[in-house]
Design a protein around this motif. Structure first.
Motif, mmCIF file in Angstrom:
data_model
loop_
_atom_site.group_PDB
_atom_site.id
_atom_site.type_symbol
_atom_site.label_atom_id
_atom_site.label_comp_id
_atom_site.label_asym_id
_atom_site.label_seq_id
_atom_site.Cartn_x
_atom_site.Cartn_y
_atom_site.Cartn_z
ATOM 1 N N UNK A 134 3.408 0.056 -4.576
ATOM 2 C CA UNK A 134 3.464 0.871 -3.367
ATOM 3 C C UNK A 134 3.631 2.329 -3.766
ATOM 4 N N UNK A 135 3.414 3.216 -2.802
ATOM 5 C CA UNK A 135 3.634 4.632 -3.035
ATOM 6 C C UNK A 135 2.374 5.445 -3.248
ATOM 7 N N UNK A 136 1.233 4.789 -3.276
ATOM 8 C CA UNK A 136 -0.011 5.528 -3.439
ATOM 9 C C UNK A 136 -0.331 6.349 -2.197
ATOM 10 N N UNK A 137 -1.327 7.212 -2.331
ATOM 11 C CA UNK A 137 -1.720 8.029 -1.190
ATOM 12 C C UNK A 137 -2.567 9.196 -1.622
ATOM 13 N N UNK A 138 -2.700 10.144 -0.714
ATOM 14 C CA UNK A 138 -3.493 11.350 -0.944
ATOM 15 C C UNK A 138 -2.559 12.515 -1.219
ATOM 16 N N UNK A 139 -2.852 13.255 -2.271
ATOM 17 C CA UNK A 139 -2.021 14.397 -2.643
ATOM 18 C C UNK A 139 -2.923 15.502 -3.180
ATOM 19 N N UNK A 140 -2.488 16.733 -3.018
ATOM 20 C CA UNK A 140 -3.253 17.850 -3.552
ATOM 21 C C UNK A 140 -3.005 18.000 -5.045
ATOM 22 N N UNK A 193 6.709 -0.591 -8.299
ATOM 23 C CA UNK A 193 6.172 -1.929 -8.505
ATOM 24 C C UNK A 193 7.337 -2.908 -8.420
ATOM 25 N N UNK A 194 7.351 -3.675 -7.365
ATOM 26 C CA UNK A 194 8.410 -4.664 -7.172
ATOM 27 C C UNK A 194 7.937 -6.010 -7.700
ATOM 28 N N UNK A 195 8.760 -6.629 -8.511
ATOM 29 C CA UNK A 195 8.379 -7.878 -9.168
ATOM 30 C C UNK A 195 9.221 -9.040 -8.681
ATOM 31 N N UNK A 196 8.554 -10.106 -8.334
ATOM 32 C CA UNK A 196 9.259 -11.351 -8.039
ATOM 33 C C UNK A 196 8.959 -12.291 -9.199
ATOM 34 N N UNK A 197 9.669 -12.111 -10.279
ATOM 35 C CA UNK A 197 9.443 -12.888 -11.491
ATOM 36 C C UNK A 197 10.790 -13.192 -12.111
ATOM 37 N N UNK A 198 10.931 -14.424 -12.551
ATOM 38 C CA UNK A 198 12.176 -14.801 -13.215
ATOM 39 C C UNK A 198 12.272 -14.059 -14.545
ATOM 40 N N UNK A 199 13.459 -13.647 -14.867
ATOM 41 C CA UNK A 199 13.687 -12.944 -16.129
ATOM 42 C C UNK A 199 12.838 -11.679 -16.240
ATOM 43 N N UNK A 200 12.853 -10.900 -15.186
ATOM 44 C CA UNK A 200 12.091 -9.640 -15.169
ATOM 45 C C UNK A 200 12.434 -8.793 -16.380
ATOM 46 N N UNK A 201 13.690 -8.820 -16.786
ATOM 47 C CA UNK A 201 14.119 -7.956 -17.883
ATOM 48 C C UNK A 201 13.684 -8.479 -19.242
ATOM 49 N N UNK A 202 12.875 -9.525 -19.276
ATOM 50 C CA UNK A 202 12.298 -9.977 -20.537
ATOM 51 C C UNK A 202 10.854 -9.509 -20.695
#
Length: 123
Positions: free
Chosen positions: A7-13, A22-31
């Protein structure tokens, strides 16, 4: 089921800033090391940067070095891409991805990918 959601994309000058999440739904994200890639129509997906599982190490493509910064919050299962001094050539769909081994700058090393978020930089 593993899911990465950007998320967070868009139009910018040109010269402006954006922060992608980037939100992750994953077990052991810190691995997982977490990378960012980008792609424009007709071109191959391009490595942008990566952060190690602990957050202690980051590596960037030369094209974004000094302008982009990757960080992560393992407590929130989220990785960020802060983009400053944006240029029109930064226009692309940006993807986050998770990997455990292999060459961090190569797409096939990554196990999971998000759906991408569009970043458009106007001149």
């Amino acid at each position: 089921q593993v899911q990465l959601v950007e998320s967070g994309g868009g139009l910018v000058q040109a010269g402006g800033s954006l922060r992608l999440s980037c939100a992750a739904s994953v077990r052991n994200f810190d691995s997982y090391g977490m990378g960012w890639f980008r792609q424009t129509p007709g071109k191959e997906r391009e490595f942008v940067g990566v952060i190690s599982w602990s957050g202690s190490d980051t590596y960037y493509a030369d094209s974004v070095k000094g302008r982009f910064t990757i960080s992560r919050d393992n407590a929130k299962n989220t990785v960020y891409l802060q983009m400053n001094s944006l240029k029109p050539e930064d226009t692309a769909v940006y993807y986050c991805a998770a990997y455990r081994s292999g060459d961090y700058d190569l797409g096939p090393s990554y196990d999971f990918w998000g759906q991408g978020t569009q970043v458009t930089v106007s001149s």
